[in-house]
Write an enzyme that holds these catalytic residues in place. Sequence first.
Site, PDB file in Angstrom:
ATOM      1  N   LYS A 209       0.829  -1.159   0.048  1.00  0.00           N
ATOM      2  CA  LYS A 209       0.041   0.023   0.182  1.00  0.00           C
ATOM      3  C   LYS A 209       0.788   1.363  -0.051  1.00  0.00           C
ATOM      4  O   LYS A 209       1.914   1.245   0.607  1.00  0.00           O
ATOM      5  CB  LYS A 209      -1.041  -0.022   1.270  1.00  0.00           C
ATOM      6  CG  LYS A 209      -1.880  -1.113   1.132  1.00  0.00           C
ATOM      7  CD  LYS A 209      -2.897  -1.049   0.061  1.00  0.00           C
ATOM      8  CE  LYS A 209      -3.935  -2.136  -0.022  1.00  0.00           C
ATOM      9  NZ  LYS A 209      -4.833  -2.067  -1.004  1.00  0.00           N
TER      10      LYS A 209
ATOM     11  N   ASP B 247       0.016  -0.141  -4.394  1.00  0.00           N
ATOM     12  CA  ASP B 247      -1.753   0.269  -4.542  1.00  0.00           C
ATOM     13  C   ASP B 247      -2.065   1.454  -3.760  1.00  0.00           C
ATOM     14  O   ASP B 247      -1.803   1.564  -2.789  1.00  0.00           O
ATOM     15  CB  ASP B 247      -2.387  -0.988  -4.085  1.00  0.00           C
ATOM     16  CG  ASP B 247      -3.956  -0.814  -4.368  1.00  0.00           C
ATOM     17  OD1 ASP B 247      -4.366   0.035  -4.648  1.00  0.00           O
ATOM     18  OD2 ASP B 247      -4.373  -1.794  -3.787  1.00  0.00           O
TER      19      ASP B 247
ATOM     20  N   GLU C 258      -1.253   0.370  -8.919  1.00  0.00           N
ATOM     21  CA  GLU C 258      -2.977   0.130  -8.995  1.00  0.00           C
ATOM     22  C   GLU C 258      -3.463   1.448  -8.302  1.00  0.00           C
ATOM     23  O   GLU C 258      -3.076   1.862  -7.147  1.00  0.00           O
ATOM     24  CB  GLU C 258      -2.742  -0.853  -7.914  1.00  0.00           C
ATOM     25  CG  GLU C 258      -4.465  -1.492  -7.732  1.00  0.00           C
ATOM     26  CD  GLU C 258      -4.438  -2.981  -7.176  1.00  0.00           C
ATOM     27  OE1 GLU C 258      -3.648  -3.766  -7.448  1.00  0.00           O
ATOM     28  OE2 GLU C 258      -5.425  -3.107  -6.450  1.00  0.00           O
TER      29      GLU C 258
ATOM     30  N   GLU D  72     -11.032  -2.850  -9.083  1.00  0.00           N
ATOM     31  CA  GLU D  72     -11.769  -3.799  -8.417  1.00  0.00           C
ATOM     32  C   GLU D  72     -13.206  -3.004  -8.017  1.00  0.00           C
ATOM     33  O   GLU D  72     -13.781  -3.939  -7.397  1.00  0.00           O
ATOM     34  CB  GLU D  72     -11.032  -3.887  -7.260  1.00  0.00           C
ATOM     35  CG  GLU D  72     -10.692  -2.549  -6.524  1.00  0.00           C
ATOM     36  CD  GLU D  72      -9.725  -2.406  -5.245  1.00  0.00           C
ATOM     37  OE1 GLU D  72      -8.515  -2.818  -5.722  1.00  0.00           O
ATOM     38  OE2 GLU D  72     -10.042  -2.873  -4.036  1.00  0.00           O
TER      39      GLU D  72
ATOM     40  N   ASP E 155     -13.253  -8.277  -9.826  1.00  0.00           N
ATOM     41  CA  ASP E 155     -13.508  -9.227  -8.820  1.00  0.00           C
ATOM     42  C   ASP E 155     -14.566 -10.141  -9.023  1.00  0.00           C
ATOM     43  O   ASP E 155     -15.709  -9.751  -9.235  1.00  0.00           O
ATOM     44  CB  ASP E 155     -13.449  -8.230  -7.308  1.00  0.00           C
ATOM     45  CG  ASP E 155     -13.400  -9.331  -6.194  1.00  0.00           C
ATOM     46  OD1 ASP E 155     -14.175 -10.261  -5.995  1.00  0.00           O
ATOM     47  OD2 ASP E 155     -12.601  -8.880  -4.994  1.00  0.00           O
TER      48      ASP E 155
ATOM     49  N   HIS F 228      -8.827  -9.059  -8.994  1.00  0.00           N
ATOM     50  CA  HIS F 228      -8.868  -8.671  -7.750  1.00  0.00           C
ATOM     51  C   HIS F 228      -9.608  -9.781  -6.976  1.00  0.00           C
ATOM     52  O   HIS F 228     -10.379 -10.579  -7.353  1.00  0.00           O
ATOM     53  CB  HIS F 228      -9.470  -7.222  -7.618  1.00  0.00           C
ATOM     54  CG  HIS F 228      -9.853  -6.800  -5.977  1.00  0.00           C
ATOM     55  ND1 HIS F 228     -10.917  -7.111  -5.415  1.00  0.00           N
ATOM     56  CD2 HIS F 228      -8.962  -6.179  -5.367  1.00  0.00           C
ATOM     57  CE1 HIS F 228     -10.729  -6.569  -4.123  1.00  0.00           C
ATOM     58  NE2 HIS F 228      -9.594  -5.948  -4.105  1.00  0.00           N
TER      59      HIS F 228
ATOM     60  N   GLU G 122      -4.067 -12.609  -6.971  1.00  0.00           N
ATOM     61  CA  GLU G 122      -3.832 -11.729  -5.723  1.00  0.00           C
ATOM     62  C   GLU G 122      -4.281 -12.774  -4.490  1.00  0.00           C
ATOM     63  O   GLU G 122      -5.228 -13.122  -4.326  1.00  0.00           O
ATOM     64  CB  GLU G 122      -5.014 -10.681  -5.639  1.00  0.00           C
ATOM     65  CG  GLU G 122      -4.903  -9.767  -4.571  1.00  0.00           C
ATOM     66  CD  GLU G 122      -5.186  -8.360  -4.675  1.00  0.00           C
ATOM     67  OE1 GLU G 122      -6.348  -8.169  -5.493  1.00  0.00           O
ATOM     68  OE2 GLU G 122      -4.933  -7.444  -3.752  1.00  0.00           O
TER      69      GLU G 122
HETATM   70 CA    CA Z   1      -6.543  -2.818  -4.627  1.00  0.00          CA
END
Ligand code: CA
Length: 380
Positions: free
Chosen positions: A169, A198, A224, A250, A273, A300, A333
């Site tokens: 992140k 991300d 991302e 996502e 997703d 995702h 993922e």
């Molecule tokens: Ca994400």
Amino acid sequence: MSTIKKITCHVVSAPVQRPFTSSRGWLYKTRGSCIVEIETADGITGWGECYGPSHVAKSYIETQLGPRVIGRDPFDIEVIWEDLYNRIKDYGGKGMVTSAMSGIDIALWDIVGKQCGKPIHKLIGGAYRTQVTSYATGLYFIDMDRLIEEAVEEAQGYVEEGFVAIKMKIGLGSPKLDIARVEAVRKAIGDDIRLMVDANHCFTVPQAIRLGRELEKLNVEWFEEPISPEDLDGYIEVTRALDMAVAGGENEFTRWGFRDIVVRKAMDIIQPDVCAAGGITECKKIATLASAHGVECVPHAWGSAIGLAATLHFLAALPDQPPSFRPMPPLLEFEQCENPFRDFLSVTPIVQRRGVVDIPTGPGLGIEINRAILDQYRVA
Ligand code: CA
């Protein structure tokens, strides 16, 4: 013909020992899900999962979608999908309603697989691969006084566990701190481990481009959700400005939601997703749409063993993009934050070895549900 007899939604929630956050700012203190159980008249049970606020998905299924599905043939998966979507789209065809539809769709695929004695991926195109390389999603923000140290320690832990790819992140409100943190992680894991970032859409276009140029120097594979998902023109700017791949999606839903992203090549990688975008049925269509426009599809995943298994079957049946002598297949993922539903809901947990996860080979989803976990954590 077997018919659908009953739909049950299990809303489960478990506390998290070390709450974590991302650039979104909200604190994850619990992990939970809406698990969908569908039973047929001749005694087959299928399982599905809905991404997002669980009580909302349950309400959609119990009041709107479920009654339309009872009595139908579970093999009519697309027919049911189109009927459900046609019923709800006048009130908004995105978001939680497609999550609720996704849970039903996955459970129906599980039923069809069990009835045929085949894993889902054999019914949706076949096995392009029997294993996938996974990447560890983690490196959230936990201890605000040790943001760099904790990221380095967590990343080193994933490498020790065998992971060959990690996503971290970013979006700490300071580009300097973000870069220092990514730099420290890159240094700690070395250059052979694949690294992605991300931002959970926390930047503006100029912020994302400036930061992206620095991240490229650290051999970051994809950026991302650099900016807000509503700003498609902004995505086009960021994607064109950077050499690194830009990923997102996502929080997008259905073939119509992804159409504009892929037609305009607003992202290099789309990330539907299967528990949110419309299930396995719709994600197959989204992936085909992407392939027609030269956009990669790397799903995702952020849920229980059910969502993970559904994602694995979808990945097994996803062609290499592009096909080649030594292709670079899409990654799984594999989110690593504390989550008992990922680890214990399947009697045999889905695990990685040297970063690689086997595609389940049993009928349907290929996992057996541990009902004791549902009983232990059920809140509705
Ligand atoms: Ca994400």
